[in-house]
Structure formats: C-alpha cells, structure tokens
Design a protein around this motif. Sequence first.
Motif, mmCIF file in Angstrom:
data_model
loop_
_atom_site.group_PDB
_atom_site.id
_atom_site.type_symbol
_atom_site.label_atom_id
_atom_site.label_comp_id
_atom_site.label_asym_id
_atom_site.label_seq_id
_atom_site.Cartn_x
_atom_site.Cartn_y
_atom_site.Cartn_z
ATOM 1 N N SER A 71 75.548 69.745 -54.447
ATOM 2 C CA SER A 71 75.000 68.461 -54.861
ATOM 3 C C SER A 71 76.077 67.425 -55.168
ATOM 4 C CB SER A 71 74.113 68.633 -56.098
ATOM 5 O OG SER A 71 74.859 69.190 -57.174
ATOM 6 N N ALA A 72 77.338 67.871 -55.286
ATOM 7 C CA ALA A 72 78.439 66.945 -55.567
ATOM 8 C C ALA A 72 78.983 66.293 -54.301
ATOM 9 C CB ALA A 72 79.569 67.681 -56.286
ATOM 10 N N PHE A 73 78.500 66.732 -53.133
ATOM 11 C CA PHE A 73 78.989 66.209 -51.867
ATOM 12 C C PHE A 73 77.892 65.414 -51.170
ATOM 13 C CE2 PHE A 73 81.537 69.841 -52.947
ATOM 14 C CZ PHE A 73 82.833 69.451 -52.615
ATOM 15 N N TRP A 74 78.253 64.229 -50.646
ATOM 16 C CA TRP A 74 77.261 63.328 -50.050
ATOM 17 C C TRP A 74 76.512 64.001 -48.898
ATOM 18 C CZ3 TRP A 74 75.329 58.800 -51.638
ATOM 19 C CH2 TRP A 74 74.544 58.064 -50.724
ATOM 20 N N ARG A 75 77.210 64.705 -48.030
ATOM 21 C CA ARG A 75 76.539 65.277 -46.860
ATOM 22 C C ARG A 75 75.482 66.288 -47.286
ATOM 23 N NH1 ARG A 75 77.323 69.648 -43.408
ATOM 24 N NH2 ARG A 75 79.349 70.207 -44.302
ATOM 25 N N HIS A 76 75.857 67.181 -48.205
ATOM 26 C CA HIS A 76 74.905 68.207 -48.637
ATOM 27 C C HIS A 76 73.869 67.656 -49.618
ATOM 28 C CE1 HIS A 76 77.260 71.320 -46.684
ATOM 29 N NE2 HIS A 76 78.353 70.868 -47.283
#
Length: 344
Positions: free
Chosen positions: A11-16
């Motif tokens: 959840s900390a990464f834009w893609r995921h």
Amino acid sequence: MAHPYSDLPSSAFWRHGVADAAADQLQDIHCPAFRLDEADCIATAGSCFAQHLGRALRDAGLTVLDGEPAPKGIAPDLAHRYGFGLYSGRYGNIYTARQMVQFLDEVAAGQPDPAHVWQRDGRYFDALRPGLEPNGLDSAQEVLAMRSSHLARVGATLRQADVFVFTLGLTEAWRCRATGRVYPTCPGVIAGSYDPELHEFVNFSYPQVQQDLIRLLERLQDFKAGMRLLLTVSPVPLTATASDSHVLPATQYSKATLRAAAGDMASAHEQVDYFPSYEIVTNPAARGRFYADDLRRVTDAGVATVMKAFLAAHGLNPADGRVRQVRTIADPVCEDAMLEAFGR
C-alpha cells in the motif's frame, strides 16, 4: 542492501496501492488514531458531505446524538427539507472551521446576536442557518427565540459527546464586517441582501485554518473533557468562487489547504484523527466514476466506498453481519449548490 523502502507494505507504493488496485476496495487505507465503538456518543457537523457519514454511523449501530429531532409524525422528506436529522443539531451545514468555532462560542454564551437576522419578502430568517426555514418566520423575535432554544439544545448535546466528527468543506466564506461573524452562504442568495459596506469576502489561509482547528478542539473539550475530534475533508468541489480565480484552482487551493491543516492537526494531537474521504473519492483509479455527470456530486458508488472503508477501519465491516448495507442520501441539503443558479 537494505534501506527504508525494502520492507514497506504494498500500500506504500503507487503501482500496487493505486494503479493496480480496485478503487472500491480500499478497506486498508486508514489506521485510526482511535476506534469508534458502541460505547461512544458521537456528534456530527460540517459540510453537506458529512450527512452521509452520520447516516453510515447510525446504520453501523453506533450512538449518533440528535439534540433536535424532528417532531413526531412529520414526513421524512419534509423533516429533511427543514434540516432535521442531518446532524446532531439543527444547525445546517457548517462549511468552514471559523464558522464552527464561532458557533461553539455562541453555544457556550447561550445568547444569539440580534444583528444576524435577515429578511426576504416580509419574512425573517436566521442568517446563520438561513436554509432551514424555507418560508421564513413571522418576526425577528421569533427567529431569536428559536435560536436561543437551538443553542441550549446543542449545548446539552455536546456535553454528552465523546467524539465530534467534523467535515471541512470550504476556505471561502462571507462575513459581517462589523462582527467578523461568518455566514454559511453569501447574503442575498437565500435571504437578506448583499451590501459591500456590511459584508466582506474571506478566503482562509492554511495558518488561519490550522489555528481555528486548534481552537475547535479546545472549545469541544470545554463542553466535555477528553472529547475526541475526527476530521474529514469533503470531496465536493466549489459550486462557484468569489476569489477572482478560475473555479478549478480555487477548488484545489481550498481542498489542499483543508487537507494539509486537518492532517497536521491529527499528527500533532493524539485526540484528533483524520479520515481520507477526500482522497478516496478523488482517487485517479476511480477514473471519474465516483462523480456524477456534473463532476461535483458524489455518486452512490463513491459514497458507499468511503463509508465501507471508514466502517472497516473501525472494525465495523458490513460484510460481518453486524452492519446493515451502507445506505446513501439521495439529495443532501447543500446551500452552496444554490449558487449554480447564478452561473451564465
């Protein structure tokens, strides 16, 4: 080599967290600073989007206070029109932090200001909640008597509240030059008449909003020690701006200011939480489907996604059977929307 990003959740990464995620499945978007439970008495206020949150909390079986319920026997649509059941008091929409603080000061004093009575076609209106008596009242004295009762009942309600939920809506407002009192709508739109000698436009800055939120928490805890504050920002854009700017950057300024102030307030005070309803509705992954064709009204799908995420964060997921299906309000009461009639 290990570094701070090595062990972060997806959840900390834009893609995921956004690009590859379903926009209506964001149940892990928020970790509350405190959880709401059945023992809490909750009061609600704010801009029109806050009406959805109040209903969701009631449907979740939580205790949402209502110090001014509708008279028995009144039809639901008529009660809605006259401002009953929208919030924990019949104060109508409160769009800015300054308006909220001033209202709490008035509740504490228990005395309405006779300077804030408006007229239209021989009828009298409470300038601080002008839309709640659509046909007005017979006299200024009747307006003030009803407001005195209103202040007393709201005060009694706030002294019961454990949590105050407030949805910030705007930074733009109109106020009385003599007193500084902020109105929920520009004089002349619903009632009264605009006079540049008497009324002025204000667009509250980040420092002003931040200071007002600090004052808001202090005022709430004057009514009940330890009261917690849960902040949200309305995702509903401005209907119109008086800032001499295009309405798009004016909206972005307003929402960015409110979002930053609310987030910083929550970071600085353990009794304050911020829930990202604004971010959920404006999420690019929704590809606009959380807004109606006017790009302003939030769709049922958008409201339901916000409320499901909120309830899930507080351990009140509708899927577990403890909560009925999330319901939406078909037509929230919103004075700001009346400005649309003046667009050319």
